[in-house]
Enzyme design. Structure first.
Site, PDB file in Angstrom:
ATOM      1  N   ASP A 141      36.913  37.882  35.885  1.00  0.00           N
ATOM      2  CA  ASP A 141      38.139  38.630  36.142  1.00  0.00           C
ATOM      3  C   ASP A 141      39.473  37.802  35.604  1.00  0.00           C
ATOM      4  O   ASP A 141      40.600  38.648  35.339  1.00  0.00           O
ATOM      5  CB  ASP A 141      38.265  38.765  37.559  1.00  0.00           C
ATOM      6  CG  ASP A 141      38.353  37.552  38.515  1.00  0.00           C
ATOM      7  OD1 ASP A 141      38.201  36.534  38.087  1.00  0.00           O
ATOM      8  OD2 ASP A 141      38.465  37.988  39.777  1.00  0.00           O
ATOM      9  N   CYS A 142      39.436  36.468  35.563  1.00  0.00           N
ATOM     10  CA  CYS A 142      40.863  35.913  34.982  1.00  0.00           C
ATOM     11  C   CYS A 142      40.703  36.345  33.515  1.00  0.00           C
ATOM     12  O   CYS A 142      41.923  36.566  32.915  1.00  0.00           O
ATOM     13  CB  CYS A 142      40.518  34.299  35.018  1.00  0.00           C
ATOM     14  SG  CYS A 142      40.561  33.802  36.895  1.00  0.00           S
TER      15      CYS A 142
END
Ligand code: LAN
Length: 732
Positions: free
Chosen positions: A462-463
């Site tokens: 998700d980063c």
């Protein structure tokens, strides 16, 4: 390979400084980044002796003078952005307090003590600030919690008591007898969780027989699933779990033990209500105070540990043990090198350092660990703490960019956006970890974004996705305002990585694909953390990856179109499947249902589902509206995370929960049916804004492993700005 002049983009370290000018900077930063409800804390020293630690990359911008008059919506957004952009660091990232857990700093202090590096690493000023922190967070009953807002636990109390004693506090000093009484009333420090027991055993404050086996030979098991046992190989564990148990199993395997000092002998008397010599250690292996118990051992585990403890008589000192220890150190050195000695997190950082020291106290590896301890320390008004990571630099910056992009005021904040853009460009991982990746159980990282800095470098699904969305937002704003975009080739690389992370269930997990079955949770021995053994898919990671792929597709419709369409389709099925019957989604990394539901609604919205036509979106809106408070806001307690039931915060509406709920409702197009709830929510955010443009720091808003809370001090600025900006463009 590592001898590069990389400038350590994003690195945050604090230094003592006596200069008046820098004091001012620090003071401003402290006020701005305070992560606590102020009322709880006192600064326990006078102005003159006040410690001044200067952030090396200090804050350069000056803050605008506050105004007292009530603001219009536009003014509120604008002053929120002006305030927040003044806190941006010269290299483009936003720094902030990432503390919260209370079991991290003891590991650092204990490791420094055992290795004789306390003075070399921590100046007297650091130590004084650490003492102040520990005093500030001692609960009224004399103990310490698992995290700053939690009730006392044996794990927290035993480790923080020992830390204070190592830092020089007398056993008779204020608060210390109360802490001992707390422990003695519950049986003594050996009722701590298994992780606490490991620290006590290396210090020589427990015997290793009291610690359940951490058999290093597990690393020699065959990895292949076809072997039958391969599904339980530690290389299949969640990376944080395997990286913590790796050095622990080395230390266990050699029965690492600190030299006995007068302090250690004293502590042996202080920690237990009975004489140390009278304790039968083996009987303590499975004991854990009820205050600490979140995930009790299933019966199977206790049988397994009993068998393994018998096996120790054969393994200890054997050739097999030597081979296992050698393998552990090989993996430890690899992790150290590939993260420039930061390591994946605060726990394996200090355990790896300790393992290197036990392997060879004169080694270069041990020496290289020392300066990187500072990357984990943060100073705030409650004192100095060890953070949950080496910062949340990229994560906060990627969100901040998206919030600024939604404000409609990008032009006015062009220099801030350009600077953030530079940070995002320079933090995308460009160099793969050393080959062969499989040998070290690593997933490819080239093209991904990490959570903090390029030096750290571990990629996260998700980063990577939030990084990509921010880069695409900046691309859309255009180079005149936002500066040089990330090259298409690098964006393509990033998409490859995101696609490579998807599980067959359609969902995305955190750092890697899920590598084994959830049944492995049966051997989670940590007592205090839930769901740590494998990397589980979650709605946040899935939604972030889906919305990033969706956004990419808008810009580059030709590239990998079929693969993206397939991934989105499977992702959507996962998101729909994990929606709860009440319409909410459980958030694994933020507090809690408001966070999860925001991600759920965004994912479905990217798939074209809106409240007008989608039952799932209608149910999500209904859930949120049900929990809206009188004042128009939302306020969720951290208890939601551990109990998995929506729990209203006792402290009222929280700006962060309110902003998440607003973003969720707007993603679902609630405003097209009825915008009144959004008007009320926006009013609530406006009323909470401070004259400076900041928002107040309220209750803790992050979480991991269901039970431990973590501070995100920039969230209180990012999310209100984002929600109000979007509200202005959609609802007014
Ligand atoms: C983090 C920080 C970032 C976080 C997000 C990216 C926000 C999330 O969406 C995915 C999970 C992740 C990467 C995450 C996982 C757990 C971490 C690494 C932490 C909360 C920071 C600290 C925590 C780590 C496990 C703390 C050490 C404790 C152990 C139990 C090993």
């Amino acid at each position: 390979l590592l001898h590069t002049l990389n400038g350590h983009q994003g690195r945050q370290t604090w230094e003592y400084s006596t200069q008046e000018s820098s004091n001012k900077i620090v003071e401003r930063q402290e006020q701005a980044r305070s992560a606590f409800r102020q009322a709880r804390f006192e600064q326990k020293h006078s102005k003159d002796e006040l410690l001044r630690l200067q952030m090396l990359q200090s804050c350069s911008a000056s803050l605008k003078a506050p105004t007292e008059t009530p603001r219009s919506l536009s003014d509120a957004i604008q002053s929120g952005m002006a305030y927040f952009s003044a806190l941006q660091q010269p290299d483009g990232h936003w720094a902030g307090d990432y503390g919260g857990p209370m079991f991290l700093m003891p590991g650092l202090i204990i490791t420094c003590y055992i290795t004789g590096s306390l003075k070399a690493v921590l100046t007297s000023h650091h130590q004084q600030e650490m003492i102040r922190y520990l005093e500030n967070h001692q609960n009224k009953d004399g103990g310490w919690g698992l995290h700053i807002e939690g009730p006392s636990t044996m794990f927290g109390t035993a480790l923080n008591y020992v830390s204070l004693r190592i830092l020089g506090r007398a056993a008779s000093a204020a608060g210390m007898p109360e802490a001992r009484a707390w422990m003695h009333a519950r049986g003594g420090a050996h009722w701590s969780t298994s992780w606490g027991k490991v620290w006590l055993a290396v210090l020589g404050l427990m015997e290793w027989e009291g610690v359940n086996p951490l058999t290093p030979e597990m690393w020699l098991l065959p990895f292949s699933k076809w072997s039958g046992i391969g599904w339980a190989h530690p290389g299949r564990f969640w990376c944080h779990c395997r990286m913590v148990y790796l050095p622990m199993s080395y230390l266990y395997g050699i029965r690492a033990r600190c030299q006995e000092t007068p302090l250690i002998s004293d502590l042996r008397q202080e920690l237990y209500p009975m004489p140390y010599e009278s304790i039968s250690w083996n009987a303590m292996r499975n004991c854990c105070a009820k205050e600490d118990m979140y995930y009790p051992h299933p019966a199977l585990q206790n049988v397994l540990w009993w068998v393994m403890s018998k096996a120790e008589t054969l393994l200890l000192g054997s050739g097999l043990r030597q081979a296992a220890l050698k393998e552990c150190m090989k993996l430890i050195h690899y992790e150290d090198e590939s993260t420039r000695y930061l390591d994946i997190g605060p726990v394996n950082k200090v355990l790896n350092m300790l393992a290197c020291w036990f392997e060879d106290p004169q080694s270069e590896q041990f020496a290289r660990h020392l300066p990187r301890l500072h990357d984990y320390l943060w100073l705030a008004e409650d004192g100095m703490k060890m953070q949950g990571y080496n910062g949340s630099q990229l994560w906060d910056t990627a969100f901040a960019v998206q919030a600024f992009a939604a404000s409609g005021m990008a032009k006015q904040f062009s220099s801030s956006l350009q600077s953030a853009h530079r940070y995002i460009r320079s933090t995308q991982v460009q160099v793969e970890a050393a080959a062969p990746l499989d040998r070290f159980y690593r997933h490819p990282s080239k093209g991904a974004w990490p959570f903090s800095t390029q030096d750290h470098g571990w990629p996260i699904s998700d980063c990577t996705s939030e990084g990509l969305k921010a880069a695409l937002d900046l691309l859309k704003i255009g180079p005149d305002i936002a500066g040089q975009p990330v090259s298409p080739a690098k964006l393509h690389q990033c998409v490859e990585v995101i696609l490579s992370y998807q599980n067959s269930c359609g969902g995305w997990a955190t750092y890697e694909k899920s590598r084994s079955t959830a049944l492995l949770e049966l051997i989670n021995p940590s007592e205090t953390f839930g769901d740590i053994v494998i990397d589980y898919p979650c709605v946040e990671c899935t939604s972030a990856c889906m919305t990033a792929l969706w956004s990419f597709q808008q810009h580059f419709p030709e590239h990998a179109a079929a693969a993206i369409a397939k991934a989105l389709h499977a992702g959507r099925a996962y998101v729909e499947r994990v929606q709860r019957s009440d319409g909410s989604w459980y958030g694994s990394w933020g507090v809690c249902f408001t966070y999860g539901t925001w991600f759920g609604c965004e994912a479905l919205s990217a798939m074209g589902q809106k409240a007008q036509t989608s039952m799932a979106q209608q149910r999500a809106c209904k859930f949120l509206l049900l929990h809206q408070r009188e004042d128009g806001g939302w306020g969720e307690s951290y208890l939601s995370c551990q109990d998995k039931i929506y729990t209203q915060a006792e402290t009222g509406s929280q700006v962060i929960n309110t902003a998440w709920a607003m973003l969720a409702l707007m993603a679902a197009d609630q405003h097209r049916s009825d915008a009144k709830p959004l008007h009320r929510a926006a009013k609530c955010l406006l009323a909470a804004q401070l004259p400076s443009g900041d928002w107040p720091q309220q209750a803790i808003s992050g979480v991991f492993n269901r039970n431990c809370m973590i501070t995100y001090s920039n969230y209180r600025n990012i999310f209100p700005i984002w929600a109000l900006g979007k509200y202005r463009s959609l609802c007014t």
